[in-house]
Enzyme design. Structure first.
Site, PDB file in Angstrom:
ATOM      1  CG  ASP A   7      -2.238   0.560   1.036  1.00 19.39           C
ATOM      2  OD1 ASP A   7      -2.321   1.669   0.485  1.00 19.39           O
ATOM      3  OD2 ASP A   7      -3.222  -0.089   1.423  1.00 19.39           O
TER       4      ASP A   7
ATOM      5  CG  ASP B  84      -4.432   5.847   0.913  1.00 21.47           C
ATOM      6  OD1 ASP B  84      -5.362   5.052   1.074  1.00 21.47           O
ATOM      7  OD2 ASP B  84      -4.303   6.910   1.568  1.00 21.47           O
TER       8      ASP B  84
ATOM      9  CD  GLU C 297      -8.757   4.680  -1.504  1.00 24.29           C
ATOM     10  OE1 GLU C 297      -9.670   4.382  -0.743  1.00 24.29           O
ATOM     11  OE2 GLU C 297      -7.790   5.405  -1.158  1.00 24.29           O
TER      12      GLU C 297
ATOM     13  CG  HIS D 187      -8.959  -1.023   4.569  1.00 22.54           C
ATOM     14  ND1 HIS D 187      -8.795  -1.100   3.196  1.00 22.54           N
ATOM     15  CD2 HIS D 187      -8.514   0.201   4.930  1.00 22.54           C
ATOM     16  CE1 HIS D 187      -8.270   0.027   2.768  1.00 22.54           C
ATOM     17  NE2 HIS D 187      -8.083   0.838   3.806  1.00 22.54           N
ATOM     18  CG  ASP D 188     -11.237   2.432   3.759  1.00 25.14           C
ATOM     19  OD1 ASP D 188     -10.762   2.426   4.908  1.00 25.14           O
ATOM     20  OD2 ASP D 188     -10.598   2.796   2.755  1.00 25.14           O
TER      21      ASP D 188
HETATM   22  C1  GLC Z   1      -7.887   5.582   2.031  1.00 21.97           C
HETATM   23  C2  GLC Z   1      -7.719   4.381   2.909  1.00 21.97           C
HETATM   24  C3  GLC Z   1      -8.317   4.664   4.246  1.00 21.97           C
HETATM   25  C4  GLC Z   1      -7.574   5.833   4.852  1.00 21.97           C
HETATM   26  C5  GLC Z   1      -7.540   7.028   3.898  1.00 21.97           C
HETATM   27  C6  GLC Z   1      -6.503   8.004   4.319  1.00 21.97           C
HETATM   28  O1  GLC Z   1      -9.201   5.865   1.757  1.00 21.97           O
HETATM   29  O2  GLC Z   1      -8.257   3.234   2.292  1.00 21.97           O
HETATM   30  O3  GLC Z   1      -8.306   3.559   5.098  1.00 21.97           O
HETATM   31  O4  GLC Z   1      -8.191   6.215   6.046  1.00 21.97           O
HETATM   32  O5  GLC Z   1      -7.224   6.665   2.587  1.00 21.97           O
HETATM   33  O6  GLC Z   1      -5.226   7.501   4.066  1.00 21.97           O
END
Ligand code: GLC
Ligand code: CA
Length: 554
Positions: free
Chosen positions: A98, A199, A254, A330-331
């Site tokens: 990640d 991310d 992402e 995980h979100d």
């Molecule tokens: C992304 C991650 C999340 C995190 C955010 C800030 O959305 O998946 O878990 O809190 O970025 O890094």
């Protein structure tokens, strides 16, 4: 494997903190993951994506990194990491890291120096602005509540943080910052990692001049203002040219709020940026948007809207870019609770139904740990059962500070939507703490682990685990599943999600009943040659039983 191995892969996502604790301190770790590689291999996934394992004060469970080249001691040592990587490769699997480079932790050395004065080597590593009329430089909101700016007296300035104040945004306009990021990437790639999940990578280029949001400055409006900024393509191309193109890697960005048109630019092979993106449309449908509650609206989504969101991406990227396929991460809350039905009568069928619906699409499927067991939401009823800063902050802000809603309503929203639902420990067996740890787990195990766990799944040939294993085997066997084009069927049907895939002279028919009723649907499945897979043991033709899902090759 070809350079396009990312298209033929199935990814298993591991949330290290909650996967397997090897030394009984209550926290999952790298050695624990190594112990469980054979399990992932048996499922059939060939790529593992690890959520952040770097040194971090853990304000946001590792998404606040204080040293990109060090392993979080809770998870083990660099040696443990190298062993995990070696073993993963030995089993013919690949490992994705990640990469969190929109922001760092406020404890990172760069930020510590940056905030000390306006004139130092790191002064421009972050986004600093003077106060405007004694206040924040603009009206942007932060994802985890409150304004997106925090004041630092030493500098007499505010810094930007799109997430918590402990997660300052890096200044990508500064070429030195980009080189630092590239250097971190090379460090891990030279160790042998096989790519990155990046991310919130579509947040890195901020709109020039950081303009105020017109109208109500909600979180949603802030996000639309900063996503897919003017220099994003340029930054990604530079990263590809200087780093990624020199290695055989897979990349997934992402990208909250990304549109298919933009995603084609980021993932079109001729553009040399990324392999694929995570889009959010199907997991952020809000039927009745309420500006103040923003993302916390939990009204059930209409099936037609879910279809609209997913089908749009299937059609748009075909031949032009590449999709990632996911229900869970995980979100997100657990998919079987959110889109299926986690009542014990229906849970197993509903979990298989969701798996079928997604795994027969074009793209690279991602399975989040426990999804293959049909793990459910935690169904918490009290605030002190929540751990995630996002959930806890939202409660304080919406209930106590702004009094937008009452506590009970907010608790219901959290029960349905909190990220903590995904973060309860992995359920391995029916013994103490579900076999996750013999110590006290950092976060409570879901009490349903006696019924839902790996051991019982592996002992039952009709389990969700083996069903997922079959879905993966079919994808490997049938080119039509990997490459076929997508044709939607009856978008307005609020009960059944059906579609065709076409490849050469073959057609694949997928039909899923999203309800607990028995329905009749005829999409030509009587002229079929082959029943490929389904979640009931016997095929009943045009009849679809509760949460039934089936696939034919015509
Ligand atoms: C992304 C991650 C999340 C995190 C955010 C800030 O959305 O998946 O878990 O809190 O970025 O890094
Ligand atoms: Ca541990």
């Amino acid at each position: 494997m070809s350079k396009e191995w990312f298209k033929d892969s199935v990814v298993y996502q591991v949330y290290p903190k909650s996967f397997q604790d090897s030394n009984n301190d209550g926290i999952g770790d790298l050695a624990g993951i190594t112990e469980r590689l054979d399990y992932i291999k048996t499922l059939g996934a060939n790529v593992i994506w690890l959520n952040p394992i770097y040194q971090s004060p853990n304000k946001d469970n590792g998404y606040d990194i204080s040293d990109y080249k060090a392993i979080n001691p809770d998870y083990g040592t660099m040696e443990d990491f190298e062993k995990l990587l070696f073993k993963t490769h030995e089993k013919n699997m690949k490992l994705l890291m990640d990469l969190v480079v929109n922001h760092t932790s406020d404890q990172h050395e760069w930020f510590q120096k940056s905030k000390s004065s306006q004139d130092n080597r790191y002064a421009d590593y972050y986004i600093w602005r003077n106060p405007v009329e004694g206040r924040e430089p603009n009206n942007w909101r932060s994802t985890f509540g409150g304004p997106a700016w925090t004041y630092v007296p030493e500098r007499g300035q505010y810094y930007l943080h799109l997430f918590s104040p402990e997660q300052p945004d890096l200044n990508w306009e500064n070429p030195k910052v980009r080189q630092e990021v590239f250097e971190i990437e090379r460090f891990w790639l030279d160790k042998g990692v096989d790519g990155f999940r990046m991310d919130v990578i579509n947040f890195i280029s901020k709109p020039q001049g950081l303009p105020d949001i017109q109208g109500v400055a909600t979180l949603g409006a802030t996000m639309s203002c900063i996503t897919d900024g003017p220099r994003l393509n340029e930054f990604l191309k530079q990263m590809n040219e200087e780093v990624l193109s020199h290695y055989d890697v897979m990349t997934v960005g992402e990208m909250p709020g990304v549109t298919p048109e933009d995603a084609i630019e980021y993932t079109g092979p001729e553009n040399h940026e990324l392999n694929m993106v995570f889009q959010f449309e199907h997991v952020s449908l809000s039927p009745n948007p309420n500006l103040l509650l923003d993302k916390w609206n939990d009204e059930p989504v209409k099936l037609s809207e879910l279809k609209l969101a997913l089908n749009k991406w299937q059609k748009a990227l075909d031949g032009k870019g590449w999709n990632s396929l996911y229900w869970n991460n995980h979100d997100q809350p657990r998919a079987v609770s959110r889109f299926g039905n986690d009542d014990p009568i229906y849970r197993v069928r509903a979990a298989k139904m969701l798996g079928t619906t997604l795994h027969m699409m074009q793209g690279t499927p991602y399975i989040y740990q426990g999804e293959e067991l049909g793990m459910t939401n935690a169904h918490h009823t009290k605030l002190d059962q929540y751990e995630d800063l996002d959930s806890v902050n939202a409660y304080h802000e919406l209930v106590e500070q702004n009094r937008v809603i009452d506590g009970q309503t907010m608790l219901k929203y959290l029960a349905n939507l909190s990220r903590d639902n995904a973060r309860t420990p992995m359920q391995w067996n029916s013994k103490i703490n579900a076999g996750f740890s013999k110590g006290t787990p950092w976060y409570a195990v879901n009490p349903n682990y006696k019924e839902i766990n790996v051991e019982s799944e592996l002992n039952n040939h009709h389990s969700i685990f083996y069903y997922y294993q079959n879905l993966i085997t079919l994808r490997r066997e049938y080119e039509i599943i990997r490459r076929g084009t997508f044709e939607e069927i009856d978008l307005n049907d609020e009960q059944v999600y059906a579609y065709y895939r076409h490849h050469e002279d073959q057609t694949l028919l997928v039909m899923s009943n999203f309800t607990s009723q028995t329905l009749i649907r005829d999409y030509g499945q009587n002229n079929t040659t082959k029943y490929l897979i389904g979640n009931y043991s016997e095929d009943k033709g045009v009849t679809l039983r509760p949460y039934e899902s089936k696939v034919y090759l015509m």
